[in-house]
Design an enzyme around this catalytic site. Structure first.
Site, PDB file in Angstrom:
ATOM      1  N   GLU A  49      11.065   6.754  -5.509  1.00 31.26           N
ATOM      2  CA  GLU A  49       9.814   5.991  -5.481  1.00 31.26           C
ATOM      3  C   GLU A  49       9.251   5.767  -6.884  1.00 31.26           C
ATOM      4  O   GLU A  49       8.064   5.487  -7.043  1.00 31.26           O
ATOM      5  CB  GLU A  49       8.795   6.707  -4.602  1.00 31.26           C
TER       6      GLU A  49
ATOM      7  N   SER B  88       7.982   6.244   1.474  1.00 30.47           N
ATOM      8  CA  SER B  88       8.246   4.809   1.307  1.00 30.47           C
ATOM      9  C   SER B  88       9.397   4.306   2.167  1.00 30.47           C
ATOM     10  O   SER B  88      10.062   3.329   1.832  1.00 30.47           O
ATOM     11  CB  SER B  88       8.501   4.474  -0.172  1.00 30.47           C
TER      12      SER B  88
ATOM     13  N   ASP C  66      -0.846   8.515   8.466  1.00 35.93           N
ATOM     14  CA  ASP C  66      -0.152   7.425   9.155  1.00 35.93           C
ATOM     15  C   ASP C  66       0.050   7.814  10.619  1.00 35.93           C
ATOM     16  O   ASP C  66       0.552   8.908  10.911  1.00 35.93           O
ATOM     17  CB  ASP C  66       1.199   7.148   8.508  1.00 35.93           C
TER      18      ASP C  66
ATOM     19  N   GLU D  12       2.894  10.955   9.697  1.00 38.25           N
ATOM     20  CA  GLU D  12       3.004  11.798   8.508  1.00 38.25           C
ATOM     21  C   GLU D  12       1.750  11.684   7.659  1.00 38.25           C
ATOM     22  O   GLU D  12       0.884  10.849   7.911  1.00 38.25           O
ATOM     23  CB  GLU D  12       4.236  11.430   7.683  1.00 38.25           C
TER      24      GLU D  12
ATOM     25  N   ASN E 117       0.422  11.393   3.584  1.00 38.54           N
ATOM     26  CA  ASN E 117       0.772  11.076   2.203  1.00 38.54           C
ATOM     27  C   ASN E 117      -0.306  11.655   1.287  1.00 38.54           C
ATOM     28  O   ASN E 117      -1.433  11.156   1.263  1.00 38.54           O
ATOM     29  CB  ASN E 117       0.873   9.561   2.009  1.00 38.54           C
TER      30      ASN E 117
ATOM     31  N   SER F 279      -1.683  -1.598  -1.290  1.00 35.68           N
ATOM     32  CA  SER F 279      -1.833  -0.264  -0.695  1.00 35.68           C
ATOM     33  C   SER F 279      -3.076  -0.171   0.189  1.00 35.68           C
ATOM     34  O   SER F 279      -4.150  -0.664  -0.158  1.00 35.68           O
ATOM     35  CB  SER F 279      -1.897   0.800  -1.784  1.00 35.68           C
TER      36      SER F 279
END
Length: 361
Positions: free
Chosen positions: A17, A180, A293, A306, A308, A317
């Site tokens: 990433e 990602s 998410d 998940e 982040n 974003s």
């Protein structure tokens, strides 16, 4: 006039990433309130070398090579060519993925004993590993999808038949500790399976197969500590050209998604998502900020996918978009994060590090 605080923006890194990190850091550098803070961009190359760069640049190695002198509370960076030294007041890691969100860089910063934006060693490592995170969230009573996990040394024993029977078709295969959508595949039939497993283990020593949820992609931004606050949820509406929210859909194809902020949801569902997001944030020991998410199925059930701990700050974003909808500008959000980091660091000073005993040495 108060002295400006020196903010080291750490970006790049040894991660798949890397490019996403550069884009995020570029925005943070641009929108940082220069009347209060002096940005010092520190790029980490793909090979792991550190450089002081002129602004935030994808050409990290054109910067000045850095060394580091560790002295808790007063670490100094050294420009190796000139011998010049400088210190910083706070570090802002904008490092996505491996060595950035997994607790590695957080451990180094903790040893430096400097304020740092974001989740610490424990929360970063817990949240980064999808397997550990799901187990802890399930233990906390939070809704997660059914999943099965495997180590690399079990690779040849993984059965498509057994997984499809347990999880149904299609199901998802994921590397355990990446973001990602790298190392992620949707398995619809046996012919997809072997390639999906190879792709997951290409990036990690652990993988998980999990139930596929047919529904809506929802995200929620959490900000702060004691107590944290959740934004209104947003929604990622993915083009039918994509099987799921892939890397290209996230960062490459401008027509891949439509972003709805806030998401068009009944108030009761939105509130359910906000409460679950805060609970997940606290269960995984997150600090300062994170993006949660989730999936929302047609029956109104939510599943946490998940967390982040260093969400993206690119132009597309969701995290800054969700707070902008709440009236918090990009610049104000960055200032708030730096303030939270300093407050948390100051509170941490109450913890004793010495123990007086009769032990002789």
């Amino acid at each position: 006039m108060p002295k400006k605080k020196k903010v080291a923006i750490l970006y790049g890194g040894r991660s798949v990433e890397h490019a996403v990190s550069v884009n995020s850091a570029r925005n943070i550098f641009e929108f940082l309130d220069k009347s209060k803070f002096e940005p010092l961009p520190i790029g980490i190359s793909k090979s792991g070398q550190w450089f002081l760069t002129e602004g935030v640049s994808k050409d990290i190695q054109k910067g000045q090579t850095l060394g580091l002198s560790l002295n808790a509370g007063k670490p100094t960076f050294l420009l190796e060519k000139s011998g010049e030294k400088f210190s910083v007041d706070v570090l802002f890691p904008v490092l996505h993925g491996t060595d950035g969100e997994d607790g590695s860089i957080q451990g180094l910063i903790k040893a430096m004993d400097l304020p740092m934006v974001g989740t610490g060693v424990l929360g970063s490592s817990l949240s980064m590993n999808k397997i550990v995170a799901k187990r802890l969230m399930r233990e906390a009573g939070l809704p997660v999808t059914d999943f099965v996990t495997f180590r690399y040394d079990e690779k040849d024993k993984i059965s498509f038949t057994a997984l499809s029977k347990k999880l149904g078709l299609p199901f998802m295969v994921k590397a355990a500790s990446l973001g990602s959508s790298v190392g992620v595949a949707k398995v619809k039939s046996k012919k997809d399976f072997a390639a999906a497993v190879e792709e997951a283990f290409k990036y990690d020593d652990e993988m998980l197969a999990e139930q596929y949820i047919t529904g809506r992609e929802i995200e929620c931004a959490v900000l702060g500590n004691n107590p944290p606050e959740a934004s209104q949820p947003g929604e990622i509406v993915i083009s039918k050209n994509y099987e799921f929210y892939t890397f290209d859909a996230k960062y490459v194809d401008p027509d891949a998604v439509r972003i709805d902020v806030p998401a068009k949801l009944p108030k009761s569902i939105a509130e359910k998502i906000r409460k679950a997001s805060v609970k997940a944030y606290e269960a995984l020991h997150c600090k300062d900020f994170s993006r949660i998410d989730l999936f929302l199925d047609k029956k109104g059930n939510i599943y946490i996918n998940e967390i982040n701990t260093i969400p993206g700050f690119t132009n597309s974003s969701m995290y800054p978009m969700m707070w902008k909808e709440r009236g918090v500008s990009f610049a104000e959000l960055i200032t708030k994060l730096l303030t939270l980091a300093q407050e948390r660091y100051d509170r941490g000073k109450r913890i004793e590090r010495d123990f007086q005993s009769s032990l002789k040495f």
